[in-house]
Design a protein around this motif. Structure first.
Motif, PDB file in Angstrom:
ATOM      1  N   TYR A 157      -3.714  34.912  28.377  1.00  0.00           N
ATOM      2  CA  TYR A 157      -4.397  34.043  27.387  1.00  0.00           C
ATOM      3  C   TYR A 157      -5.911  34.040  27.976  1.00  0.00           C
ATOM      4  O   TYR A 157      -6.460  33.761  29.213  1.00  0.00           O
ATOM      5  CB  TYR A 157      -3.817  32.517  27.913  1.00  0.00           C
ATOM      6  N   TYR A 161     -10.212  31.901  23.466  1.00  0.00           N
ATOM      7  CA  TYR A 161      -9.437  31.463  22.522  1.00  0.00           C
ATOM      8  C   TYR A 161      -9.574  29.949  22.223  1.00  0.00           C
ATOM      9  O   TYR A 161      -9.434  29.325  21.062  1.00  0.00           O
ATOM     10  CB  TYR A 161      -7.725  31.806  22.759  1.00  0.00           C
ATOM     11  N   PHE A 173     -13.297  38.030  19.668  1.00  0.00           N
ATOM     12  CA  PHE A 173     -12.448  37.341  18.567  1.00  0.00           C
ATOM     13  C   PHE A 173     -13.011  37.717  17.397  1.00  0.00           C
ATOM     14  O   PHE A 173     -12.666  36.876  16.420  1.00  0.00           O
ATOM     15  CB  PHE A 173     -11.716  36.130  18.713  1.00  0.00           C
ATOM     16  N   GLY A 216      -4.768  38.661  17.369  1.00  0.00           N
ATOM     17  CA  GLY A 216      -4.658  37.871  18.816  1.00  0.00           C
ATOM     18  C   GLY A 216      -3.674  38.241  19.626  1.00  0.00           C
ATOM     19  O   GLY A 216      -3.684  38.206  20.950  1.00  0.00           O
ATOM     20  N   ILE A 236      -3.869  35.484  23.347  1.00  0.00           N
ATOM     21  CA  ILE A 236      -3.597  34.171  23.036  1.00  0.00           C
ATOM     22  C   ILE A 236      -2.463  33.465  23.388  1.00  0.00           C
ATOM     23  O   ILE A 236      -2.095  32.496  23.283  1.00  0.00           O
ATOM     24  CB  ILE A 236      -3.535  34.045  21.399  1.00  0.00           C
TER      25      ILE A 236
END
Length: 337
Positions: A157, A161, A173, A216, A236
């Motif tokens: 992760y 995000y 992103f 993602g 993500i």
């Protein structure tokens, strides 16, 4: 005997650059001389912290006046190509953070420029394939009587995000900056597959797109003549799944397809043998050492063999990632095929 240090310039002052410079310090084969940043204060702070003697906020001046022979490029993905072109034009060796380039056209142009400037060396900073643990995988793979494919997983992760969820669009992103999971953590899994199994005959990519338009997370399937290799990666979500290479009844288990901190061989009777557990003080140190070895003596037969192999891998990885993106209809802003 006086050791000639590789004089290093850097583009980018983010966390990955700092980790690279920390590895450079451990290797004791480089001297950081020059820092480029768009912002003078950022460049100055990084230079003071790491002992660089000069800073630039203009790229033309950086390449024409900077006192370095090798440049590490760690800018946003979409900027790599133009900066690599400038490096070659100025006769600088270049280490480009992965993914080096976004399209096959860009890679072909860089290959042409390298052929026209044979004194310049190019490296893609894909750290996983340079580690002792990866070499242990290569060795054991060659000993398997049967190979029936593999699954590589690398999912972590990203704190960035959180910004996406708040309505922002950070570079990693953003389609504008050639971001997304495949262009980041996915590169490590692609390198694993290509370095261990070569180029697949067919590919498919199933991305999970997020609000900004990038992937993602995603799953790629690579089809080889006798088996498939599956790649799972995400920015993500987290995953603690191991990665595996399948023999007949035996297998090679890898703790993490990107970091590769532990490699275990499990035989037909479920006996486990640790074949790789080297944890480097800095995960970028093995690649830093490899690059220095070749830069110091590019005509050495083993160094030349390694360099040619890494260059070919970079070309293959670029092609495979591009094909996966095109299959999933992911195009970056301003992209020229």
């Amino acid at each position: 005997m006086v050791v000639k240090l590789i004089k290093l310039g850097i583009i980018g002052t983010n966390w990955i650059t700092q980790r690279f410079i920390d590895a450079v310090k451990l290797s004791q084969k480089y001297e950081l001389t020059t820092v480029y940043s768009r912002h003078e204060e950022t460049a100055r702070q990084f230079a003071v912290k790491n002992g660089a003697s000069e800073t630039f906020t203009n790229l033309d001046s950086f390449f024409s006046k900077g006192k370095f022979d090798t440049v590490y490029i760690a800018s946003p993905n979409s900027l790599h190509f133009e900066q690599a072109e400038m490096a070659i034009q100025h006769g600088k060796n270049l280490i480009v953070e992965k993914p080096a380039f976004s399209t096959q056209k860009q890679m072909a142009k860089i290959q042409k420029m390298l052929a026209e400037n044979p004194q310049v060396l190019y490296f893609e900073a894909a750290r996983n394939i340079h580690t002792e643990n990866f070499h242990a995988i290569e060795k054991k793979l060659g000993q398997l009587q049967v190979v029936q494919g593999a699954e590589f997983t690398y999912s972590k992760y990203s704190s960035r995000y959180d910004l996406v969820l708040q309505g922002q669009e950070p570079n990693v992103f953003s389609l504008k900056y050639a971001g997304g999971a495949l262009q980041d953590l996915g590169v490590y899994t692609v390198y694993d597959a290509v370095a261990l199994f070569g180029m697949p005959e067919e590919t498919a990519y199933f991305p999970q797109l997020i609000r900004t338009g990038v992937d993602g997370k995603g799953t790629a399937i690579l089809r080889y003549p006798e088996y498939n290799v599956t790649l799972n990666f995400s920015k993500i979500s987290n995953s603690h799944m191991t990665s595996e290479i399948y023999g007949l009844k035996d297998l090679i288990e890898i703790d993490d397809a990107g970091e590769i901190n532990a490699v275990i061989y499990i035989d037909d009777d479920n006996n486990k043998q640790v074949i790789g557990n080297t944890i480097d003080e800095n995960p970028m140190l093995p690649e830093v050492e490899d690059f220095a070895r070749v830069i110091d003596d590019p005509k050495n037969s083993q160094n030349k063999k390694d360099y040619d192999y890494w260059l070919q891998l970079s070309v293959y990885v670029n092609k495979l990632i591009y094909n996966l993106r095109q299959a999933a209809h992911i195009s970056f802003v301003g992209e020229k095929k």
